[in-house]
Design a protein around this motif. Sequence first.
Motif, PDB file in Angstrom:
ATOM      1  N   ASP A  98      -1.566 -37.381 -60.432  1.00 53.87           N
ATOM      2  CA  ASP A  98      -0.848 -37.099 -59.190  1.00 53.87           C
ATOM      3  C   ASP A  98      -1.828 -36.580 -58.132  1.00 53.87           C
ATOM      4  O   ASP A  98      -1.988 -35.375 -57.956  1.00 53.87           O
ATOM      5  N   PRO A  99      -2.493 -37.494 -57.403  1.00 58.34           N
ATOM      6  CA  PRO A  99      -3.495 -37.077 -56.421  1.00 58.34           C
ATOM      7  C   PRO A  99      -2.925 -36.259 -55.256  1.00 58.34           C
ATOM      8  O   PRO A  99      -3.672 -35.590 -54.553  1.00 58.34           O
ATOM      9  N   ALA A 100      -1.620 -36.298 -55.062  1.00 57.67           N
ATOM     10  CA  ALA A 100      -1.010 -35.512 -53.983  1.00 57.67           C
ATOM     11  C   ALA A 100      -0.994 -34.021 -54.300  1.00 57.67           C
ATOM     12  O   ALA A 100      -0.841 -33.194 -53.402  1.00 57.67           O
ATOM     13  N   THR A 101      -1.154 -33.670 -55.561  1.00 57.73           N
ATOM     14  CA  THR A 101      -1.233 -32.266 -55.948  1.00 57.73           C
ATOM     15  C   THR A 101      -2.611 -31.761 -55.565  1.00 57.73           C
ATOM     16  O   THR A 101      -3.623 -32.277 -56.017  1.00 57.73           O
ATOM     17  N   ARG A 102      -2.644 -30.771 -54.682  1.00 61.17           N
ATOM     18  CA  ARG A 102      -3.923 -30.313 -54.136  1.00 61.17           C
ATOM     19  C   ARG A 102      -4.290 -28.891 -54.517  1.00 61.17           C
ATOM     20  O   ARG A 102      -5.422 -28.470 -54.312  1.00 61.17           O
ATOM     21  N   ALA A 103      -3.309 -28.110 -55.046  1.00 64.71           N
ATOM     22  CA  ALA A 103      -3.598 -26.694 -55.283  1.00 64.71           C
ATOM     23  C   ALA A 103      -2.925 -26.193 -56.554  1.00 64.71           C
ATOM     24  O   ALA A 103      -1.919 -26.753 -57.008  1.00 64.71           O
ATOM     25  N   MET A 147       0.777 -33.745 -68.457  1.00 65.14           N
ATOM     26  CA  MET A 147       1.015 -34.888 -67.576  1.00 65.14           C
ATOM     27  C   MET A 147       1.341 -36.177 -68.330  1.00 65.14           C
ATOM     28  O   MET A 147       1.603 -37.199 -67.712  1.00 65.14           O
ATOM     29  N   ALA A 148       1.345 -36.128 -69.661  1.00 69.42           N
ATOM     30  CA  ALA A 148       1.706 -37.319 -70.432  1.00 69.42           C
ATOM     31  C   ALA A 148       3.110 -37.758 -70.038  1.00 69.42           C
ATOM     32  O   ALA A 148       4.029 -36.944 -69.955  1.00 69.42           O
ATOM     33  N   ASP A 149       3.272 -39.023 -69.749  1.00 68.34           N
ATOM     34  CA  ASP A 149       4.570 -39.604 -69.378  1.00 68.34           C
ATOM     35  C   ASP A 149       5.133 -39.027 -68.077  1.00 68.34           C
ATOM     36  O   ASP A 149       6.347 -39.001 -67.890  1.00 68.34           O
ATOM     37  N   ARG A 150       4.281 -38.534 -67.198  1.00 70.11           N
ATOM     38  CA  ARG A 150       4.718 -38.011 -65.903  1.00 70.11           C
ATOM     39  C   ARG A 150       3.977 -38.743 -64.796  1.00 70.11           C
ATOM     40  O   ARG A 150       2.830 -39.132 -64.967  1.00 70.11           O
ATOM     41  N   ALA A 151       4.614 -38.866 -63.641  1.00 69.28           N
ATOM     42  CA  ALA A 151       3.954 -39.429 -62.476  1.00 69.28           C
ATOM     43  C   ALA A 151       3.628 -38.349 -61.445  1.00 69.28           C
ATOM     44  O   ALA A 151       2.754 -38.530 -60.608  1.00 69.28           O
ATOM     45  N   CYS A 152       4.360 -37.219 -61.520  1.00 62.66           N
ATOM     46  CA  CYS A 152       4.170 -36.119 -60.568  1.00 62.66           C
ATOM     47  C   CYS A 152       3.950 -34.813 -61.315  1.00 62.66           C
ATOM     48  O   CYS A 152       4.507 -34.607 -62.393  1.00 62.66           O
ATOM     49  N   ALA A 153       3.198 -33.939 -60.689  1.00 63.15           N
ATOM     50  CA  ALA A 153       2.946 -32.628 -61.289  1.00 63.15           C
ATOM     51  C   ALA A 153       4.233 -31.810 -61.304  1.00 63.15           C
ATOM     52  O   ALA A 153       5.048 -31.908 -60.395  1.00 63.15           O
ATOM     53  N   MET A 168       0.013 -17.841 -70.037  1.00 64.84           N
ATOM     54  CA  MET A 168      -0.259 -18.125 -68.634  1.00 64.84           C
ATOM     55  C   MET A 168       0.705 -19.167 -68.090  1.00 64.84           C
ATOM     56  O   MET A 168       1.098 -20.090 -68.792  1.00 64.84           O
ATOM     57  N   ALA A 169       1.065 -18.992 -66.829  1.00 68.90           N
ATOM     58  CA  ALA A 169       1.775 -20.036 -66.089  1.00 68.90           C
ATOM     59  C   ALA A 169       0.852 -20.462 -64.959  1.00 68.90           C
ATOM     60  O   ALA A 169       0.220 -19.622 -64.323  1.00 68.90           O
ATOM     61  N   ARG A 170       0.791 -21.739 -64.724  1.00 68.68           N
ATOM     62  CA  ARG A 170      -0.026 -22.261 -63.638  1.00 68.68           C
ATOM     63  C   ARG A 170       0.883 -23.048 -62.725  1.00 68.68           C
ATOM     64  O   ARG A 170       1.552 -23.974 -63.174  1.00 68.68           O
ATOM     65  N   VAL A 171       0.941 -22.623 -61.463  1.00 64.81           N
ATOM     66  CA  VAL A 171       1.844 -23.253 -60.496  1.00 64.81           C
ATOM     67  C   VAL A 171       1.064 -24.226 -59.633  1.00 64.81           C
ATOM     68  O   VAL A 171      -0.100 -23.991 -59.309  1.00 64.81           O
ATOM     69  N   PHE A 172       1.714 -25.330 -59.279  1.00 62.85           N
ATOM     70  CA  PHE A 172       1.063 -26.419 -58.553  1.00 62.85           C
ATOM     71  C   PHE A 172       1.786 -26.695 -57.245  1.00 62.85           C
ATOM     72  O   PHE A 172       2.967 -26.403 -57.097  1.00 62.85           O
ATOM     73  N   THR A 178       1.917 -23.872 -50.264  1.00 65.84           N
ATOM     74  CA  THR A 178       2.994 -24.130 -51.224  1.00 65.84           C
ATOM     75  C   THR A 178       2.759 -23.353 -52.517  1.00 65.84           C
ATOM     76  O   THR A 178       3.687 -22.767 -53.077  1.00 65.84           O
ATOM     77  N   VAL A 179       1.526 -23.335 -52.988  1.00 64.38           N
ATOM     78  CA  VAL A 179       1.223 -22.607 -54.221  1.00 64.38           C
ATOM     79  C   VAL A 179       1.439 -21.109 -54.028  1.00 64.38           C
ATOM     80  O   VAL A 179       1.998 -20.440 -54.899  1.00 64.38           O
ATOM     81  N   VAL A 180       1.038 -20.572 -52.892  1.00 68.19           N
ATOM     82  CA  VAL A 180       1.281 -19.148 -52.622  1.00 68.19           C
ATOM     83  C   VAL A 180       2.783 -18.876 -52.569  1.00 68.19           C
ATOM     84  O   VAL A 180       3.244 -17.861 -53.105  1.00 68.19           O
ATOM     85  N   ASP A 181       3.554 -19.773 -51.959  1.00 73.44           N
ATOM     86  CA  ASP A 181       5.022 -19.629 -51.981  1.00 73.44           C
ATOM     87  C   ASP A 181       5.514 -19.503 -53.417  1.00 73.44           C
ATOM     88  O   ASP A 181       6.373 -18.664 -53.725  1.00 73.44           O
TER      89      ASP A 181
END
Length: 190
Positions: A98-103, A147-153, A168-172, A178-181
Amino acid sequence: PVNHLGATRTDAATPDACARLRTALGRLERAGSTVASAVPEVGTNVALAPAGALEPAEIVAVEGRLRATGEGVRAAGGVARGASDHLARLLSGVREVDPATRAVANVRPTEAAVDRLASRGDVVRVDRREEPADTAGTMDWTAATAMADRACAPVAIVDDGAHGKEPMARVFGNSAATVVDRVLVAAGVD
């Protein structure tokens, strides 16, 4: 290379990415003491991929991470390329799908925080105890597994830790803002 100017364009986009990340971090630092509850023991970092970034070394993050204080969170250092190996590798792995995921940012995965994040979108759980011993890197494996079987983060990837590994949780998101939100949502400051 397919795009001979790719690295040059990423280099040119890096100062803007650093400025956007500093602006987003300012919001976290001004959010007050409640946001400190979202900071894990290892600290929190926020990483942002400049336009065209393909490699972890091209991703900008906070030098020394964000640390909890009595008044909230404070960045230990400035913003620079290559300041976070773990989040940069995770973000790069997610961006392969998902290249649109930037952060991305990491937060403490309390039940309340995960529930708040799930109210904003899908949360994927990864069991790090299932990570093969011969894996090249934990973050690479986490990204590939989530990301297996996913198109978007997802909104977040959560792991409950493993021996010697903090949960840990990692938000995208598609931007540092958006990530700070989402970090603020996790902390209950929305």
